[in-house]
Design an enzyme around this catalytic site. Sequence first.
Site, PDB file in Angstrom:
ATOM      1  N   CYS A   1       0.862  -1.082   0.107  1.00 28.32           N
ATOM      2  CA  CYS A   1       0.172   0.097   0.016  1.00 28.32           C
ATOM      3  C   CYS A   1       0.776   1.259  -0.239  1.00 28.32           C
ATOM      4  O   CYS A   1       1.957   1.184   0.709  1.00 28.32           O
ATOM      5  CB  CYS A   1      -0.893  -0.069   1.162  1.00 28.32           C
ATOM      6  SG  CYS A   1      -2.155   1.250   1.537  1.00 28.32           S
ATOM      7  N   PRO A   2       0.535   2.232  -0.905  1.00 27.69           N
ATOM      8  CA  PRO A   2      -0.527   2.413  -1.678  1.00 27.69           C
ATOM      9  C   PRO A   2      -0.430   2.027  -2.969  1.00 27.69           C
ATOM     10  O   PRO A   2      -1.275   2.360  -4.001  1.00 27.69           O
ATOM     11  CB  PRO A   2      -0.696   3.938  -1.561  1.00 27.69           C
ATOM     12  CG  PRO A   2       0.771   4.542  -1.412  1.00 27.69           C
ATOM     13  CD  PRO A   2       1.444   3.296  -0.621  1.00 27.69           C
TER      14      PRO A   2
END
Length: 78
Positions: free
Chosen positions: A17-18
């Site tokens: 993430c992201p």
Amino acid sequence: MNEIIADFELDVRGQCCPYPLVKTKSTLDTLDSKEILKVMSDDPMTPQNIVSWTKKSGDKLLSVEEENGIFIVYVSKA
């Protein structure tokens, strides 16, 4: 349940993430309306992030599955 046939696949396994969400957004931007993207990720945050994002974007979440630690998310372009 009917099998979902994706028009495009995005493999972001090994990415944290992201990045999976960023790549999902940018890939969907290249698709035509109602085309389906299959996203494969091993980051457990990916499904949550995509679910939250589709609620805001207007794109349609079709399915979230998990197989042996791999998350498969199907999204249809609005």
